[in-house]
Write a protein that holds these residues in place. Structure first.
Motif, short mmCIF file in Angstrom:
data_model
loop_
_atom_site.label_atom_id
_atom_site.label_comp_id
_atom_site.label_asym_id
_atom_site.label_seq_id
_atom_site.Cartn_x
_atom_site.Cartn_y
_atom_site.Cartn_z
N LEU A 82 16.40 67.93 53.93
CA LEU A 82 17.20 66.86 53.02
C LEU A 82 16.95 67.10 51.58
CD1 LEU A 82 17.10 63.60 55.00
CD2 LEU A 82 18.56 65.20 55.37
N LEU A 83 18.09 67.11 50.79
CA LEU A 83 17.91 67.21 49.30
C LEU A 83 18.06 65.81 48.76
CD1 LEU A 83 17.77 69.24 46.91
CD2 LEU A 83 20.36 69.15 47.01
N ILE A 84 17.43 65.18 48.00
CA ILE A 84 17.20 63.82 47.85
C ILE A 84 16.46 63.46 46.47
CG2 ILE A 84 15.07 63.75 49.09
CD1 ILE A 84 15.87 61.07 50.18
N ALA A 85 16.81 62.46 45.82
CA ALA A 85 15.92 62.22 44.56
C ALA A 85 14.90 61.42 44.56
CB ALA A 85 17.06 61.41 43.58
N ASP A 86 14.13 61.59 43.82
CA ASP A 86 12.67 60.68 44.08
C ASP A 86 13.07 59.15 44.05
OD1 ASP A 86 13.17 60.37 41.35
OD2 ASP A 86 11.16 60.92 40.54
N VAL A 98 15.76 66.59 44.19
CA VAL A 98 16.87 66.90 43.50
C VAL A 98 16.51 67.46 42.08
CG1 VAL A 98 18.91 66.25 42.17
CG2 VAL A 98 18.37 65.42 44.62
N ARG A 99 16.97 68.68 41.61
CA ARG A 99 17.04 69.28 40.36
C ARG A 99 18.22 69.66 39.70
NH1 ARG A 99 12.60 67.36 40.88
NH2 ARG A 99 10.64 68.21 40.99
N GLU A 100 18.28 69.67 38.43
CA GLU A 100 19.62 69.80 38.01
C GLU A 100 20.44 71.22 38.38
OE1 GLU A 100 21.94 67.91 35.43
OE2 GLU A 100 20.77 66.87 36.63
N SER A 101 19.43 72.21 38.63
CA SER A 101 20.15 73.57 39.10
C SER A 101 20.82 73.68 40.38
CB SER A 101 18.94 74.43 38.96
OG SER A 101 18.04 74.21 39.73
N MET A 149 22.42 66.09 52.13
CA MET A 149 21.84 65.53 50.70
C MET A 149 22.26 64.04 50.67
SD MET A 149 23.46 66.74 47.05
CE MET A 149 25.23 66.42 47.51
N ILE A 150 21.45 63.18 49.92
CA ILE A 150 21.89 61.82 49.55
C ILE A 150 22.03 61.93 48.11
CG2 ILE A 150 21.06 59.32 49.51
CD1 ILE A 150 19.26 60.05 52.00
N ILE A 210 26.23 52.15 41.75
CA ILE A 210 26.04 53.23 42.27
C ILE A 210 26.04 53.29 43.77
CG2 ILE A 210 24.16 55.02 42.41
CD1 ILE A 210 22.73 53.28 40.03
N CYS A 211 27.08 54.01 44.18
CA CYS A 211 27.09 54.15 45.69
C CYS A 211 26.63 55.36 46.31
CB CYS A 211 28.49 54.42 46.15
SG CYS A 211 29.44 52.93 45.48
N GLU A 212 25.40 55.12 46.82
CA GLU A 212 24.69 56.48 47.68
C GLU A 212 25.29 56.95 48.94
OE1 GLU A 212 22.48 58.21 46.23
OE2 GLU A 212 21.76 57.05 44.54
N ARG A 213 25.26 58.18 48.96
CA ARG A 213 25.97 58.66 50.09
C ARG A 213 25.46 59.80 50.81
NH1 ARG A 213 31.32 56.82 51.11
NH2 ARG A 213 31.72 58.67 52.45
N PHE A 214 25.38 60.13 52.21
CA PHE A 214 24.90 61.02 52.69
C PHE A 214 25.90 62.21 52.97
CE2 PHE A 214 23.48 63.09 56.98
CZ PHE A 214 22.52 64.05 56.17
N TRP A 215 25.57 63.41 52.69
CA TRP A 215 26.53 64.39 52.48
C TRP A 215 25.97 65.50 53.38
CZ3 TRP A 215 30.97 63.75 49.33
CH2 TRP A 215 30.92 62.70 48.38
#
Length: 317
Positions: free
Chosen positions: A106-110, A138-141, A156-157, A287-292
């Motif tokens: 998964l790609l996710i923010a801290d 998650v990173r900006e790139s 990704m969340i 902020i609406c967090e979603r799973f993609w």
């Protein structure tokens, strides 16, 4: 000239697993243990990989090993390739979480790890003890080609963004949060009215702030636009969790997700304030967090189980 498929057929694809673990562990003995082979077998695999890439990949430094520049490039690529291969060969008509050895990437923010990570890790330990969870922060790139990025992982969340509006992406709601202001309790501005004009002249800590301008797709950018504030950014950091620590003991201010702000404020001597023109009931700054995930995974039983688990755990928040 041989066709690409013929070249692939002549490769020992077991080397992919060896490459991944060698680059993860930076140690032949530990990599061998993770793969389940002997140390000489892992050393032999490293030798073959060095010949194939014409590069040392791992070099000795200060009593250990470090990755060469080429190995650093390969590290992210091999993670994606191995994840895709595991997903391909793990696809079937049935998924037994108690027996599965599948990995989920998964790609996710801290920040999202702080909100959902404990519940997710605990649920996997109880319900799918053999499953491996791999979290990439998650990173900006990552936003350069979001379709290709998500194709190589399980999902990704993140909040909705224009770049996610693609026919090959799917999503489901997880949980909501909202932006609030965070300041040190000793900051003189705590006792003043926080107008847009006042915020515009205060020093800011901003996560994922570029050197020039702001990405219109970034959730925090949309909140700055609502406030009518162009922040005087004094500290830039590629982390949400680091922001409160960089505000504490200073005259700086930051936009922070409320769940995070309320968790850390007391311990760091910080004060949480509403953003100007909003309150907890009006929905502004939500902020609406979603799973993609990629559409290719729609009918994968293991992925359907993961999606259901994420929705269930988010509902319990």
């Amino acid at each position: 000239m041989r066709a690409p498929s013929a070249h692939l057929a002549n490769l020992d694809l077991n080397l992919l697993v060896s490459l991944r673990e060698l680059l993860r562990e930076r140690n032949v003995t530990r990599a061998a243990a993770r793969i389940g082979v002997s140390q000489p077998a892992a050393s032999a695999a490293l030798s073959r990989l060095r010949r194939h890439f014409d590069d040392e990949l791992l070099t000795r430094h200060a009593g250990g090993y470090v990755l060469t520049p080429l190995a650093i490039q390969l590290a992210d690529q091999v993670e994606g390739v191995c994840t895709a291969a595991e997903r391909l060969f793990g696809t079937g008509h049935h998924f037994d979480p108690l027996a599965s050895r599948r990995g989920f990437s998964l790609l996710i923010a801290d920040y999202t790890v702080a909100v959902l990570g404990t519940a997710l890790s605990g649920a996997l330990a109880r319900r799918a003890p053999g499953v491996e969870l791999r979290l990439r922060l998650v990173r900006e790139s990552f936003s350069a080609d979001i379709g290709e990025t998500i194709r190589l992982i399980d999902g990704m969340i993140a909040p909705p963004a224009a770049r996610f509006d693609r026919p090959d992406l799917r999503s489901v709601d997880l949980f909501t949060d909202r932006w609030v202001l965070l300041m040190d309790a000793a900051n003189f501005a705590v006792h003043q009215e926080l107008t847009a004009a006042r915020l515009a002249v205060m020093p800011w800590v901003v996560p994922f702030a570029p050197e020039r301008g702001f990405s219109a797709a970034a959730p925090i950018t949309r909140q700055f636009t609502r406030l009518g504030v162009e922040p005087d950014t004094r500290v830039r950091v590629e982390s949400y969790l680091a922001v409160p620590h960089l505000v504490a003991g200073t005259d700086r201010v930051a936009l922070v997700q409320e769940r995070l702000a309320r968790d850390v404020a007391a311990g760091l001597g910080l004060v949480v304030r509403e953003c100007p023109g909003t309150d907890a009931e009006d929905g502004a700054g939500t902020i609406c967090e979603r799973f993609w995930w990629h559409a290719d995974l729609d009918n994968d039983p293991a992925h359907r189980w993961l999606r259901s688990l994420l929705v269930e755990l988010s509902a319990e928040l």
